[in-house]
Design a protein around this motif. Sequence first.
Motif, mmCIF file in Angstrom:
data_model
loop_
_atom_site.group_PDB
_atom_site.id
_atom_site.type_symbol
_atom_site.label_atom_id
_atom_site.label_comp_id
_atom_site.label_asym_id
_atom_site.label_seq_id
_atom_site.Cartn_x
_atom_site.Cartn_y
_atom_site.Cartn_z
ATOM 1 N N ILE A 118 54.024 30.877 37.564
ATOM 2 C CA ILE A 118 54.742 31.441 37.264
ATOM 3 C C ILE A 118 54.837 32.026 35.339
ATOM 4 C CG2 ILE A 118 56.509 29.985 37.132
ATOM 5 C CD1 ILE A 118 58.255 32.186 37.693
ATOM 6 N N PRO A 119 54.630 32.764 35.074
ATOM 7 C CA PRO A 119 54.393 32.579 34.055
ATOM 8 C C PRO A 119 55.767 31.644 33.031
ATOM 9 C CG PRO A 119 54.664 35.222 34.176
ATOM 10 C CD PRO A 119 55.592 34.352 35.781
ATOM 11 N N LYS A 120 55.626 30.528 32.167
ATOM 12 C CA LYS A 120 56.093 29.624 31.904
ATOM 13 C C LYS A 120 57.815 30.558 31.317
ATOM 14 C CE LYS A 120 55.917 25.910 28.437
ATOM 15 N NZ LYS A 120 54.874 25.324 27.802
ATOM 16 N N ALA A 121 57.803 31.117 30.077
ATOM 17 C CA ALA A 121 58.647 31.402 30.350
ATOM 18 C C ALA A 121 59.843 32.587 30.972
ATOM 19 C CB ALA A 121 58.271 33.477 28.888
ATOM 20 N N ARG A 122 58.701 32.861 31.998
ATOM 21 C CA ARG A 122 59.966 33.526 33.457
ATOM 22 C C ARG A 122 60.916 32.139 34.057
ATOM 23 N NH1 ARG A 122 58.037 37.877 36.980
ATOM 24 N NH2 ARG A 122 60.013 37.950 37.530
ATOM 25 N N ALA A 123 59.513 30.766 33.652
ATOM 26 C CA ALA A 123 59.878 29.310 34.203
ATOM 27 C C ALA A 123 61.554 28.874 33.501
ATOM 28 C CB ALA A 123 59.318 28.272 34.347
ATOM 29 N N PHE A 124 61.552 28.977 32.660
ATOM 30 C CA PHE A 124 62.264 28.753 31.552
ATOM 31 C C PHE A 124 63.333 29.707 31.196
ATOM 32 C CE2 PHE A 124 59.021 25.398 30.006
ATOM 33 C CZ PHE A 124 59.586 24.167 30.710
ATOM 34 N N GLU A 125 63.306 30.603 32.170
ATOM 35 C CA GLU A 125 64.175 31.824 31.533
ATOM 36 C C GLU A 125 65.385 31.451 32.748
ATOM 37 O OE1 GLU A 125 65.019 36.601 32.491
ATOM 38 O OE2 GLU A 125 63.211 35.790 32.633
ATOM 39 N N ALA A 126 65.810 30.846 33.620
ATOM 40 C CA ALA A 126 66.824 30.743 34.822
ATOM 41 C C ALA A 126 67.737 29.458 33.348
ATOM 42 C CB ALA A 126 66.703 29.857 35.564
ATOM 43 N N ALA A 127 66.282 28.400 32.882
ATOM 44 C CA ALA A 127 66.897 27.104 32.108
ATOM 45 C C ALA A 127 67.813 27.669 31.065
ATOM 46 C CB ALA A 127 65.915 26.376 31.819
ATOM 47 N N ARG A 128 67.109 29.106 30.180
ATOM 48 C CA ARG A 128 68.224 29.677 28.906
ATOM 49 C C ARG A 128 69.012 30.165 28.755
ATOM 50 N NH1 ARG A 128 62.315 30.180 27.221
ATOM 51 N NH2 ARG A 128 62.419 32.517 28.263
#
Length: 465
Positions: A118-128
Amino acid sequence: MAGGAGAGAGGAAAGQATAAAGDVPILIAEFPLNRLYTARGESKLFEIYVTDGAGRPLVSVTEGKEVSGGGTAPGGFADLLPKSAQTAGTREYAASGVPMLAAYSPVGDLGLFTIVQIPKARAFEAARQLVTRSLLIAGVVCVAALALVFLFASSLTKSLIALTRATEQIGQGQFGVQVEVKGGGEIAALAARFKRMTEELSTREAALKDANQRLMESEKMSALGQLGAGIAHEVKNPMTSIRGYAQMGQRKLPDGHPLGEYFRTIVRETDRSLEILKNLLKFARQETAEMSIIDLNTVVSDTVKLVSHQLMMKDVRVEARLCEQSLQVSGNANQIEQVLLNLFINAGDAMEGKGGGTITASTDMPDALTARIRVADTGSGIPSEVVKKIFDPFFTTKPVGKGTGLGLSVSYGIVKEHKGEIAVESKVGEGTTFIIRIPIARQASEGVAAAAPAKEKRVRVINLR
C-alpha cells in the motif's frame, strides 16, 4: 510459464513436462485466487501480487480483477524479497519513487511469494483522519467546556457582585436589602445566611432605635423633672406666704367689705398654684412612695369600681377583663390607682358628648417576668403629632382651665418609679390604648416559671353599668 488459473479452482497442482529433447523444464502450478479476491474486496486500499522467487510478478489483483504479467509493478519486487531465506516479513521501499509499505510471505514449497503493499501516504491517511477527527472533537469539547465554565463563572460572579453591593448597602444602614440567588450550592447557602443576617440586623436596629427613643424620652423627662423640682421649690414658699397673708387679711375684714372678694380670689388662685406645684413635685419624683407586694388585678378592679359611676354620667361604660392568674408586683397601690384614674378620666373626657363609648381595662402576662395593663377606649383617637408630646409636662389638649397638662406626666413618673414602662398606641378614628408594663415580683415570677408548662389563659370580665 502459465499464470492465471481459473478463479474458482478448488485446489493447486504442480508438475513437470518435457516437450522435446533439449527443451527447458516448465513448472506448471494451479492455485485458487478466491482468497486473494476476498482479501482485496475487504480493503480496496491494498495491492496484492503473486511473484516468483526472483520477484517477478505473476498475478496482480487490483479492484477485484486479475491482471497477468505483472504490468502493475514495473521492475518487479527483486529489491523487496529476501535474497536467501524463504521467510515472511515487512518492509518499506520505494516503487517508482513512491514510498510503499509492503508485506510478503512464501507460498508453500513452490518458490512463489504473495506480496501485499500500500502506498505509505494512503496507509497513514486513516491515522491523519483519526488525528484530525480527534483534534476536532477535542476542540468542540474544549469550546463547550469553556462555555460551561463561562456560564458558571458568570453566575458565580453575578451572585458575588450582588452580595458585595448588598454588603455596601448594609454598611450604609440599609438593612432591608434583599439578595436573590437562584440555584443551590455554597453561594445560595451563603445568600440564605446573608438574608437571615440582614433580617436579624433589621430587627436589632429597630430594637436599638426603640431603646434609644425610650432613653431620650427618659432623659428628657428627667431633665424636665429636675427643672420642675427646682421651680416648684423656689415658687412654693412665696406662694405659701401669699396665701397666708391673703387668709389673714380676709379674716380681719368685716363681712361685705369690697376687698373680701379680692382676698378670696387670691386664696383660690394660690391654692390652684400650690396644687400644680404639688403635681410637679410628684412628676419630678421628689416624693418616694412606700413599695410593697400588690396584686394588679385587685388595683384595676378597685379603680374600675371607683370611677365607673362618674363615667356613666358621661354615657361611658367601663369594663374590666382580668387575668385569672394573680399579677403580683412590687409597687404602691395608691400610685397605680392614680395612674389608672388619670387614664380613665382622660378617656371619659375625650368621649364625652360624642355618643358615649367604652373603656376596657385588661390585665395579662406577655411573659413570665412582666405584668401588663391595657386601657383601651373607643374614642376618636389621637393624632400622631400629639402622641409624640403626650407625656410632656404642661402639654394638654383640653380647654383652658380644665387641665394642667401634668396628669400623664405624673403617671409617666409613677410608672418609671415602679421600674416599668408606659406607652400609647392610637389611630385616628379607631381609639387609643395605653399600655403599662411592670416587672413581676421575684417570688411571684419564680412561681410563674414553675407553672409555665400549662399555658392556659383565662379572662375574668367585670361589666359595670
